[in-house]
Design a protein around this motif. Structure first.
Motif, short mmCIF file in Angstrom:
data_model
loop_
_atom_site.label_atom_id
_atom_site.label_comp_id
_atom_site.label_asym_id
_atom_site.label_seq_id
_atom_site.Cartn_x
_atom_site.Cartn_y
_atom_site.Cartn_z
N THR A 23 6.83 31.19 -38.93
CA THR A 23 6.44 30.16 -37.97
C THR A 23 6.93 30.54 -36.58
OG1 THR A 23 6.61 28.47 -39.68
CG2 THR A 23 6.56 27.71 -37.41
N ALA A 24 6.03 30.48 -35.62
CA ALA A 24 6.40 30.77 -34.24
C ALA A 24 6.84 29.51 -33.52
CB ALA A 24 5.21 31.39 -33.51
N SER A 25 7.67 29.68 -32.51
CA SER A 25 8.22 28.53 -31.79
C SER A 25 7.21 27.88 -30.87
CB SER A 25 9.44 28.97 -30.98
OG SER A 25 9.09 30.01 -30.08
N GLY A 26 6.09 28.55 -30.64
CA GLY A 26 5.06 28.00 -29.78
C GLY A 26 3.70 28.50 -30.19
N TRP A 27 2.74 28.24 -29.32
CA TRP A 27 1.35 28.61 -29.56
C TRP A 27 1.19 30.13 -29.54
CZ3 TRP A 27 -2.66 24.77 -29.35
CH2 TRP A 27 -3.96 25.29 -29.41
N TYR A 32 -2.41 38.51 -29.74
CA TYR A 32 -1.24 38.95 -30.49
C TYR A 32 -1.61 39.46 -31.88
CZ TYR A 32 2.09 37.12 -27.10
OH TYR A 32 2.84 36.90 -25.98
N VAL A 33 -0.72 40.29 -32.39
CA VAL A 33 -0.75 40.74 -33.78
C VAL A 33 0.57 40.31 -34.43
CG1 VAL A 33 -0.54 42.78 -35.24
CG2 VAL A 33 -2.32 42.69 -33.49
N LEU A 34 0.46 39.76 -35.62
CA LEU A 34 1.65 39.44 -36.41
C LEU A 34 1.62 40.23 -37.70
CD1 LEU A 34 1.15 36.61 -34.72
CD2 LEU A 34 3.01 35.87 -36.21
N SER A 35 2.76 40.75 -38.08
CA SER A 35 2.83 41.58 -39.27
C SER A 35 4.06 41.25 -40.09
CB SER A 35 2.87 43.07 -38.89
OG SER A 35 1.64 43.47 -38.32
N TRP A 36 4.00 41.66 -41.33
CA TRP A 36 5.13 41.57 -42.25
C TRP A 36 5.66 42.98 -42.52
CZ3 TRP A 36 7.47 37.18 -43.66
CH2 TRP A 36 6.76 35.98 -43.55
N PHE A 37 6.96 43.09 -42.50
CA PHE A 37 7.65 44.31 -42.88
C PHE A 37 8.68 43.95 -43.95
CE2 PHE A 37 6.26 47.37 -39.69
CZ PHE A 37 5.70 46.53 -38.74
N ARG A 52 -4.49 40.29 -37.08
CA ARG A 52 -4.84 40.17 -35.65
C ARG A 52 -5.25 38.73 -35.40
NH1 ARG A 52 -8.91 44.53 -33.89
NH2 ARG A 52 -10.36 43.22 -35.08
N TRP A 53 -4.54 38.09 -34.52
CA TRP A 53 -4.68 36.64 -34.38
C TRP A 53 -6.06 36.21 -33.92
CZ3 TRP A 53 -1.19 33.93 -36.73
CH2 TRP A 53 -1.17 32.55 -36.55
N ARG A 54 -6.72 36.97 -33.06
CA ARG A 54 -7.95 36.46 -32.45
C ARG A 54 -9.09 36.37 -33.45
NH1 ARG A 54 -8.49 41.90 -30.07
NH2 ARG A 54 -10.40 42.85 -30.85
N ASP A 55 -9.13 37.22 -34.46
CA ASP A 55 -10.25 37.17 -35.40
C ASP A 55 -9.82 37.16 -36.86
OD1 ASP A 55 -11.22 40.71 -35.09
OD2 ASP A 55 -9.35 39.74 -35.71
N GLY A 56 -8.50 37.18 -37.12
CA GLY A 56 -8.01 37.12 -38.49
C GLY A 56 -8.14 38.42 -39.26
N ALA A 57 -8.48 39.51 -38.59
CA ALA A 57 -8.58 40.79 -39.27
C ALA A 57 -7.22 41.18 -39.84
CB ALA A 57 -9.06 41.87 -38.31
N GLU A 73 -2.51 29.98 -40.32
CA GLU A 73 -2.85 28.56 -40.37
C GLU A 73 -2.44 27.93 -39.04
OE1 GLU A 73 -2.48 25.78 -44.00
OE2 GLU A 73 -0.65 25.51 -42.85
N ASN A 74 -3.29 27.04 -38.57
CA ASN A 74 -3.05 26.35 -37.31
C ASN A 74 -2.87 27.38 -36.19
OD1 ASN A 74 -3.16 23.85 -38.63
ND2 ASN A 74 -1.01 24.02 -39.19
N HIS A 75 -1.98 27.12 -35.27
CA HIS A 75 -1.83 28.00 -34.13
C HIS A 75 -0.50 28.72 -34.09
CE1 HIS A 75 -5.49 26.40 -32.47
NE2 HIS A 75 -5.05 25.19 -32.67
N ASN A 76 0.30 28.55 -35.14
CA ASN A 76 1.60 29.19 -35.06
C ASN A 76 2.19 29.57 -36.42
OD1 ASN A 76 2.20 26.63 -36.02
ND2 ASN A 76 4.09 26.43 -34.84
N ALA A 77 1.39 29.69 -37.45
CA ALA A 77 1.94 30.00 -38.76
C ALA A 77 1.18 31.13 -39.43
CB ALA A 77 1.91 28.76 -39.65
N MET A 78 1.95 32.00 -40.05
CA MET A 78 1.38 33.11 -40.82
C MET A 78 2.06 33.12 -42.19
SD MET A 78 1.46 37.23 -40.07
CE MET A 78 3.24 37.36 -40.13
N TYR A 79 1.30 33.57 -43.21
CA TYR A 79 1.83 33.57 -44.56
C TYR A 79 1.64 34.94 -45.21
CZ TYR A 79 1.49 28.60 -43.69
OH TYR A 79 1.61 27.36 -43.11
N LEU A 80 2.49 35.20 -46.18
CA LEU A 80 2.34 36.38 -47.02
C LEU A 80 2.36 35.91 -48.47
CD1 LEU A 80 2.19 39.48 -47.32
CD2 LEU A 80 4.69 39.47 -47.49
#
Length: 123
Positions: A23-27, A32-37, A52-57, A73-80
């Protein structure tokens, strides 16, 4: 500057499923790209999968293909979502963020990190 909070790690049995959250602290902006390591003791930090946040790739590392799924999900959450866990998946899992147009598998590209969440898989 955004801050990331990763969570959801716990001890499970081989074959179990588990979902980690970031979960990110803001929008999170579209650029942006978010990844899991993940990082196991004595090993280098390993790319698991990214989005990749803009298109969900999405793009996955070899260890994750066919078993793990990254989603948002929404504007600030990513799941693995992790299925079919094995003891080799035992590690501390981190989410990371970078302003970029492609999903980099190298951890050195990322400039914002969560504190990590521990996943332990017992046989």
């Amino acid at each position: 500057q955004l801050h990331l909070t990763d969570s959801g790690g716990k001890s499970v049995q081989a074959g179990d499923s588990l979902r980690l959250s970031c979960t990110a602290s803001g929008w999170i902006a579209s650029g942006y790209v978010l990844s899991w390591f993940r990082q196991a003791p004595g090993k280098e930090r390993e790319f698991v999968g990214g989005l990749r946040w803009r298109d969900g790739a999405t793009f996955y590392g070899d260890s994750a293909k066919g078993r793990f799924t990254v989603s948002k999900e929404n504007h600030n959450a990513m799941y693995l979502q992790m299925n079919g866990l094995t003891p080799d998946d035992t590690a501390t899992y981190y989410c990371a963020l970078v302003s970029a147009g492609i999903i980099f598998p190298s951890p050195s590209r990322y400039n914002t990190w969560g504190r990590g969440t521990q996943v332990t898989v017992s046989s």
